[in-house]
Design a protein around this motif. Structure first.
Motif, PDB file in Angstrom:
ATOM      1  N   ALA A  13      34.545   9.471   6.049  1.00 22.07           N
ATOM      2  CA  ALA A  13      35.029  10.368   7.191  1.00 22.07           C
ATOM      3  C   ALA A  13      35.185  11.726   6.479  1.00 22.07           C
ATOM      4  CB  ALA A  13      36.456   9.903   7.483  1.00 22.07           C
ATOM      5  N   GLY A  14      35.402  12.791   7.458  1.00 24.18           N
ATOM      6  CA  GLY A  14      35.718  14.197   7.190  1.00 24.18           C
ATOM      7  C   GLY A  14      35.314  15.171   8.349  1.00 24.18           C
ATOM      8  N   PRO A  15      35.923  16.305   8.232  1.00 22.65           N
ATOM      9  CA  PRO A  15      35.770  17.220   9.389  1.00 22.65           C
ATOM     10  C   PRO A  15      34.527  17.623   9.210  1.00 22.65           C
ATOM     11  CG  PRO A  15      36.614  18.265   7.492  1.00 22.65           C
ATOM     12  CD  PRO A  15      36.518  16.871   7.262  1.00 22.65           C
ATOM     13  N   THR A  16      33.869  18.382  10.536  1.00 22.62           N
ATOM     14  CA  THR A  16      32.629  18.680  10.639  1.00 22.62           C
ATOM     15  C   THR A  16      32.150  19.680   9.280  1.00 22.62           C
ATOM     16  OG1 THR A  16      30.960  19.887  12.151  1.00 22.62           O
ATOM     17  CG2 THR A  16      33.033  20.634  12.123  1.00 22.62           C
ATOM     18  N   ALA A  17      30.915  19.683   9.001  1.00 21.31           N
ATOM     19  CA  ALA A  17      30.326  20.662   7.894  1.00 21.31           C
ATOM     20  C   ALA A  17      30.679  20.242   6.599  1.00 21.31           C
ATOM     21  CB  ALA A  17      30.445  22.190   8.591  1.00 21.31           C
ATOM     22  N   SER A  18      31.517  19.307   6.230  1.00 18.88           N
ATOM     23  CA  SER A  18      32.115  19.101   5.182  1.00 18.88           C
ATOM     24  C   SER A  18      31.419  18.423   4.114  1.00 18.88           C
ATOM     25  CB  SER A  18      33.434  18.156   5.039  1.00 18.88           C
ATOM     26  OG  SER A  18      33.112  16.938   5.810  1.00 18.88           O
ATOM     27  N   LEU A 107      38.433   7.850  15.989  1.00 17.94           N
ATOM     28  CA  LEU A 107      38.617   6.736  16.860  1.00 17.94           C
ATOM     29  C   LEU A 107      37.569   5.753  16.563  1.00 17.94           C
ATOM     30  CD1 LEU A 107      39.381   8.079  20.391  1.00 17.94           C
ATOM     31  CD2 LEU A 107      41.005   7.285  18.605  1.00 17.94           C
ATOM     32  N   TYR A 108      36.288   5.918  16.017  1.00 21.69           N
ATOM     33  CA  TYR A 108      35.320   5.350  15.603  1.00 21.69           C
ATOM     34  C   TYR A 108      35.778   4.451  14.472  1.00 21.69           C
ATOM     35  CZ  TYR A 108      31.806   6.956  18.884  1.00 21.69           C
ATOM     36  OH  TYR A 108      30.992   7.448  19.993  1.00 21.69           O
ATOM     37  N   PHE A 109      36.228   5.353  13.364  1.00 24.05           N
ATOM     38  CA  PHE A 109      36.856   4.447  12.189  1.00 24.05           C
ATOM     39  C   PHE A 109      37.901   3.657  12.368  1.00 24.05           C
ATOM     40  CE2 PHE A 109      34.761   8.173  10.433  1.00 24.05           C
ATOM     41  CZ  PHE A 109      33.991   7.795   9.399  1.00 24.05           C
ATOM     42  N   ARG A 110      38.780   3.906  13.350  1.00 26.16           N
ATOM     43  CA  ARG A 110      39.992   3.074  13.760  1.00 26.16           C
ATOM     44  C   ARG A 110      39.371   1.798  14.405  1.00 26.16           C
ATOM     45  NH1 ARG A 110      44.038   5.535  17.974  1.00 26.16           N
ATOM     46  NH2 ARG A 110      45.138   6.618  16.075  1.00 26.16           N
ATOM     47  N   ALA A 111      38.563   1.912  15.350  1.00 21.53           N
ATOM     48  CA  ALA A 111      37.834   1.066  15.693  1.00 21.53           C
ATOM     49  C   ALA A 111      37.142  -0.098  14.786  1.00 21.53           C
ATOM     50  CB  ALA A 111      36.876   1.183  16.821  1.00 21.53           C
ATOM     51  N   LEU A 112      36.533   0.273  13.903  1.00 27.49           N
ATOM     52  CA  LEU A 112      35.887  -0.484  12.913  1.00 27.49           C
ATOM     53  C   LEU A 112      37.041  -1.236  12.054  1.00 27.49           C
ATOM     54  CD1 LEU A 112      33.351   1.650  11.106  1.00 27.49           C
ATOM     55  CD2 LEU A 112      32.566  -0.385  12.294  1.00 27.49           C
ATOM     56  N   LEU A 113      38.105  -0.525  11.760  1.00 21.59           N
ATOM     57  CA  LEU A 113      38.951  -1.174  10.591  1.00 21.59           C
ATOM     58  C   LEU A 113      40.041  -1.981  11.516  1.00 21.59           C
ATOM     59  CD1 LEU A 113      39.567   2.029   8.550  1.00 21.59           C
ATOM     60  CD2 LEU A 113      38.302  -0.181   8.056  1.00 21.59           C
ATOM     61  N   GLY A 114      40.409  -1.782  12.945  1.00 25.37           N
ATOM     62  CA  GLY A 114      41.601  -2.487  13.486  1.00 25.37           C
ATOM     63  C   GLY A 114      41.265  -3.021  14.572  1.00 25.37           C
ATOM     64  N   GLY A 115      39.962  -2.820  15.278  1.00 28.36           N
ATOM     65  CA  GLY A 115      39.407  -3.477  16.380  1.00 28.36           C
ATOM     66  C   GLY A 115      39.590  -2.585  17.593  1.00 28.36           C
ATOM     67  N   LEU A 116      39.088  -2.873  18.771  1.00 27.02           N
ATOM     68  CA  LEU A 116      39.114  -2.199  19.929  1.00 27.02           C
ATOM     69  C   LEU A 116      40.339  -2.510  20.946  1.00 27.02           C
ATOM     70  CD1 LEU A 116      37.440   0.475  20.516  1.00 27.02           C
ATOM     71  CD2 LEU A 116      35.865  -1.034  21.731  1.00 27.02           C
ATOM     72  N   SER A 117      40.836  -1.744  21.251  1.00 30.80           N
ATOM     73  CA  SER A 117      42.013  -2.196  22.376  1.00 30.80           C
ATOM     74  C   SER A 117      41.223  -2.531  23.591  1.00 30.80           C
ATOM     75  CB  SER A 117      42.823  -0.861  22.725  1.00 30.80           C
ATOM     76  OG  SER A 117      42.311   0.319  22.972  1.00 30.80           O
ATOM     77  N   THR A 118      41.688  -3.342  24.516  1.00 33.14           N
ATOM     78  CA  THR A 118      41.153  -3.863  25.659  1.00 33.14           C
ATOM     79  C   THR A 118      41.577  -2.783  26.723  1.00 33.14           C
ATOM     80  OG1 THR A 118      40.878  -6.021  24.929  1.00 33.14           O
ATOM     81  CG2 THR A 118      40.748  -5.679  27.191  1.00 33.14           C
ATOM     82  N   MET A 119      40.850  -2.193  27.479  1.00 30.03           N
ATOM     83  CA  MET A 119      41.310  -1.232  28.412  1.00 30.03           C
ATOM     84  C   MET A 119      41.008  -1.938  29.903  1.00 30.03           C
ATOM     85  SD  MET A 119      42.589   1.583  27.341  1.00 30.03           S
ATOM     86  CE  MET A 119      42.933   2.395  25.855  1.00 30.03           C
ATOM     87  N   TRP A 282      44.092  14.889  12.155  1.00 27.49           N
ATOM     88  CA  TRP A 282      44.039  13.536  12.498  1.00 27.49           C
ATOM     89  C   TRP A 282      43.755  12.619  11.341  1.00 27.49           C
ATOM     90  CZ3 TRP A 282      41.439   9.174  12.616  1.00 27.49           C
ATOM     91  CH2 TRP A 282      41.638   8.044  13.941  1.00 27.49           C
ATOM     92  N   PHE A 283      42.880  12.899  10.467  1.00 21.29           N
ATOM     93  CA  PHE A 283      42.652  12.086   9.420  1.00 21.29           C
ATOM     94  C   PHE A 283      43.906  12.164   8.576  1.00 21.29           C
ATOM     95  CE2 PHE A 283      37.917  13.265  10.085  1.00 21.29           C
ATOM     96  CZ  PHE A 283      37.781  11.896  10.572  1.00 21.29           C
ATOM     97  N   ARG A 284      44.548  13.126   8.236  1.00 16.22           N
ATOM     98  CA  ARG A 284      45.645  13.011   7.345  1.00 16.22           C
ATOM     99  C   ARG A 284      46.676  12.267   7.984  1.00 16.22           C
ATOM    100  NH1 ARG A 284      45.781  18.249   6.963  1.00 16.22           N
ATOM    101  NH2 ARG A 284      47.395  18.539   8.566  1.00 16.22           N
ATOM    102  N   ASN A 285      46.982  12.300   9.240  1.00 17.65           N
ATOM    103  CA  ASN A 285      48.002  11.394   9.721  1.00 17.65           C
ATOM    104  C   ASN A 285      47.771  10.303  10.278  1.00 17.65           C
ATOM    105  OD1 ASN A 285      49.605  13.744   9.855  1.00 17.65           O
ATOM    106  ND2 ASN A 285      49.138  14.511  11.807  1.00 17.65           N
ATOM    107  N   GLN A 286      46.404   9.802  10.484  1.00 18.91           N
ATOM    108  CA  GLN A 286      45.994   8.726  11.063  1.00 18.91           C
ATOM    109  C   GLN A 286      45.587   7.557   9.733  1.00 18.91           C
ATOM    110  OE1 GLN A 286      46.687   7.575  14.135  1.00 18.91           O
ATOM    111  NE2 GLN A 286      47.662   9.419  14.551  1.00 18.91           N
ATOM    112  N   LEU A 287      44.845   7.878   8.732  1.00 19.49           N
ATOM    113  CA  LEU A 287      44.331   7.218   7.803  1.00 19.49           C
ATOM    114  C   LEU A 287      45.328   6.895   6.597  1.00 19.49           C
ATOM    115  CD1 LEU A 287      40.564   8.398   8.122  1.00 19.49           C
ATOM    116  CD2 LEU A 287      41.810   6.598   9.323  1.00 19.49           C
TER     117      LEU A 287
END
Length: 297
Positions: A13-18, A107-119, A282-287
């Protein structure tokens, strides 16, 4: 799948152009791997330059999946991506491969690791109503309405993020519950977080800002204007995600004769730097602490 998935998996993961793509490519070659797109804009098939999709040379070096496979006329969602990845994980040709997920969509990484919430399923009448309200009133007015209806969701969204504001309003009107509450009800993870190697690239901001500027100049020279011209010729709604890709609006102004290409590049560079800053936050706070943090690829 999930915890019994017995294969080598790397998340980058990482910001654009990194430099995520370069790192993914190097690791894929070293480890007999394939690269799976984890970026919500690189799925669209028209915008190769503007979304910095891997080019022909990279695609010939190692197999890449879920790049440029979606029409810009579609609103590709996290749920659709999750489903596509689930299908890939069942592919026999990938069983012996190292899977490298690389991209900047948290959100893609979050879904991979924690599953996808049912909306909840959104009725078409509700969807059409809020899309119309967005077109007539604009994002900031809708955000004020969201503050009254769902202050929890409103606090997490920028007042200019019309796509997510509309989504939050749709969910609340349909279910009577905050989209934040729905998001907490996660489903089955696709990969085992305990055994996957997880990397976040955290570059120096000054270095990244300079790299972003140079990259956008290269995009302009290598066909970004023609890409936007082709995209606009499709006559798509401005609300579709592909139409919101950074650079589309700015280059559209060039094509309309309202600004020069140099001005478009400057505006798009500023927007990209702002986007990269939001990604890094986002990455700093969520991962969590189980992610390796590296300053450059």
């Amino acid at each position: 799948m999930g915890s019994d998935l017995n294969r080598q998996i790397i998340l980058i993961a990482g910001p654009t152009a990194s430099g995520k793509s370069a790192l993914a490519l190097r690791l894929a070659e070293e480890l007999n791997g394939v690269i799976i797109n984890t970026d919500s804009m690189q799925v669209y098939n028209v915008l190769e330059q503007l979304t910095a999709r891997p080019g022909k040379a990279e695609l010939e070096r190692v197999p890449h999946y879920l790049y440029g496979h979606v029409s810009p006329s579609l609103a590709y969602s996290t749920g659709r991506w999750f489903s596509d990845v689930e299908g890939l994980l069942k592919s026999p040709e990938l069983f012996e491969k190292t899977l490298i997920f690389a991209g900047g969509t948290g959100l893609y990484f979050r879904a991979l690791l924690g599953g996808l919430s049912t909306m909840p399923a959104i009725p078409e009448a509700v969807r059409s109503f809020w899309r119309k309200q967005d077109g007539e009133l604009g994002a900031e007015k809708l955000h004020e309405m969201l503050v009254l209806k769902d202050p929890l969701a409103a606090a997490s969204l920028r007042p200019t993020d019309s796509q997510r504001i509309v989504r939050a309003l749709e969910v609340f009107d349909t279910s009577g519950r905050s989209i934040i509450e729905w998001q907490k009800e996660t489903g089955r993870a696709l990969i085992n977080a305990a055994t996957a190697r997880k990397i976040i690239i955290e570059p120096d901001r000054q270095w990244l800002g300079s790299r972003i500027a140079k990259r956008f100049e290269a995009m302009m020279e290598e066909g970004a204007i023609e890409e936007v011209k082709s995209l606009l010729s499709l006559g798509l709604s401005q609300e579709l995600p592909a139409m919101r890709a950074i650079g589309v609006k700015e280059i559209a102004e060039v094509l309309a004769g309202r600004i020069r290409a140099e001005q478009a590049a400057e505006l798009a560079t500023i927007a990209t730097r702002q986007y990269a800053k939001r990604q890094m936050t986002w990455f700093r706070n969520q991962l969590g602490d189980d992610w390796e943090r590296v300053p450059y690829p």
